[in-house]
Structure formats: C-alpha cells, structure tokens
Write an enzyme that holds these catalytic residues in place. Structure first.
Site, PDB file in Angstrom:
ATOM      1  NE  ARG A 290      -1.557-141.650   4.347  1.00 58.58           N
ATOM      2  CZ  ARG A 290      -2.590-142.302   4.883  1.00 58.58           C
ATOM      3  NH1 ARG A 290      -3.189-141.834   5.945  1.00 58.58           N
ATOM      4  NH2 ARG A 290      -3.050-143.415   4.331  1.00 58.58           N
TER       5      ARG A 290
ATOM      6  CB  CYS B 264       2.406-145.076   3.371  1.00 61.79           C
ATOM      7  SG  CYS B 264       1.244-143.908   2.607  1.00 61.79           S
TER       8      CYS B 264
ATOM      9  CB  THR C 189       0.833-140.913  -0.537  1.00 60.82           C
ATOM     10  OG1 THR C 189       0.346-141.682  -1.641  1.00 60.82           O
ATOM     11  CG2 THR C 189       0.341-139.482  -0.673  1.00 60.82           C
TER      12      THR C 189
ATOM     13  CB  THR D  31      -2.077-141.107  -4.322  1.00 63.55           C
ATOM     14  OG1 THR D  31      -0.797-140.754  -3.777  1.00 63.55           O
ATOM     15  CG2 THR D  31      -2.604-142.342  -3.605  1.00 63.55           C
TER      16      THR D  31
ATOM     17  CE  LYS E 275      -5.577-146.160   0.933  1.00 65.63           C
ATOM     18  NZ  LYS E 275      -4.604-146.510   1.992  1.00 65.63           N
TER      19      LYS E 275
ATOM     20  CB  CYS F 219      -0.542-147.108  -4.123  1.00 65.44           C
ATOM     21  SG  CYS F 219      -1.676-147.098  -2.712  1.00 65.44           S
TER      22      CYS F 219
END
Length: 234
Positions: free
Chosen positions: A52, A82, A84, A124, A161, A192
């Site tokens: 994304r 999520c 984003t 983000t 991640k 996030c």
C-alpha cells in the site's frame, strides 16, 4: 446469547502479525460461554496484496477482489486491520456491496474524545493523509514526524514487518513517539497496525490510541447487534 449474529469478513495480511493480533483481540472481546457464542469470521490473510506504500501498486483492485470473494462465501460486514489500506475503502465497498467498519474514523473520534487539539500520528504517508482529513473533520490538528524522522519510522516499521520485536525496535518506536510529543502532540494515534506490536501505554507519556483495538471492539458490537451496521458508501 442469540445466534442471530453477523458474519465478519476480514481483509488481512497487511501485515500478517497485525492481522493475527486483531483476530486475537476480536476473540478476546467477545463475551462467550461456549464456541457457538463467538462471531463467525471469514479471514483472507493475503500478504501477497500489493504494498500500500508503493504508488501505482494497484492495491485497491486486489483489496476489492478480496472483499467481493469474502461476500461470496458469507461475509456480511467487513473489517480491514490496516490503516493505509483504508485509502481504498470506497472502492472496496462499491465492489463488494458490504459495509466496512472504518478504523481511521474510530481513531480520529477517540482522539477528539480526549479533548486534545493536536493529535500525533505514527503512520505511513498514506495513513497520515487519511488521518489529517479525518482529524480535521473533528476540528483537530495533526502532528507528523519531520521528513527525515518519517523515513526512520518507515525503517522501523519494516523491521517489525520482518519479525523484529526486540528491545532495539521498541526503543526506536518509543523515540518516534516521544518526537511527536516534543512537536506538540497532546495525544498519540498508532496509525499503523504494527506500532502496537512494540509500543504500549507504559512506553509513552501521552494517551496512546490503538485504532486496531478499537476496530476489534466495534466489530464485536456490530456483529452482535449492539451497535448499528455502518452504511455502505455510495
């Protein structure tokens, strides 16, 4: 408990660890005496969804297809842990015809409820754009990290991640959160879903809002009929 509950479809895998944390919270917040009291959940944990954070990745088309598939096998309301990816919320709802519980709205609303004027967001660039709009609708300003620090935050994010959850990564995230406080944030939003994997209330001096946690709570309320079903965006 009545078995007249809604089936939840989860667009997951962004990233996998955050999705598993969301599912665990969903289960934990459901009042149940036996298996049958729990909400039916259909989850597409799809880490192959395009990033994304990459412009032109066409993530929206993949997410919309996932949502339509979830509906075809019984989902009646959607959740997407999520932040984003909520940039594609309209498309997801149009293609699937299903309502989506909006975690950006939940986070912004919670920040407004704290009585703050400026909310710091760890997220983000795509998530920051969304939160700026949603917070403005609540008459709140948003505090973001300066460009170099934002780049450092993204490095930390991708370390999480990659499975790094140790003290070094936790110190980095705590430092990013402290930078927002120093810039004038009066409340913090974990914008996030990886952030709460390494940061909690004890790590920061400000109230830390976790939209993923709020999303799990709201999904329980909606699926059990305690809270109204969101309206599908036109």
């Amino acid at each position: 408990m009545s078995d007249d509950t809604l089936t939840l479809g989860v667009l997951g895998g962004m990233g996998p660890a955050a999705t598993l944390e969301f599912l665990a919270r969903l289960q934990g917040y459901t009042p149940a005496q036996k298996d049958q009291d729990h909400i039916r959940v259909i989850a597409d944990i799809n880490p192959k969804a395009p990033d994304r954070n990459v412009p032109g990745s066409n993530a929206g088309a993949t997410l919309a297809e996932m949502a339509a598939n979830l509906r075809s096998i019984g989902a009646e309301v959607l959740a997407m842990p999520c932040n984003t990816a909520h940039a594609h919320a309209d498309l997801i709802q149009r293609v699937s015809g299903l309502p989506l519980v909006d975690m950006i709205d939940l986070g912004a609303d919670a920040a407004a409820g704290e009585g703050a004027m400026r909310a710091g967001v760890l997220g983000t660039r795509g998530a920051l754009k969304l939160y700026r709009e949603y917070l403005a609708a609540h008459a709140l300003g948003m505090v973001a990290l300066p460009p170099e620090r934002q780049e450092a935050f993204m490095v930390t994010l991708y370390r999480i991640k990659a499975g790094e959850l140790g003290d070094d990564v936790r110190r980095e995230m705590k430092s990013h959160a402290e930078a927002l406080r120093e810039l004038g944030a009066e409340v913090l939003i974990a914008g996030c879903t990886e952030v709460p994997l390494v940061l909690d209330d004890e790590d920061v001096s400000l109230r830390l809002i976790d939209p993923g946690d709020l999303l799990a709570r709201r999904c329980v309320g909606v699926c059990l009929g305690w809270e109204p079903l969101p309206q599908v965006m036109a």
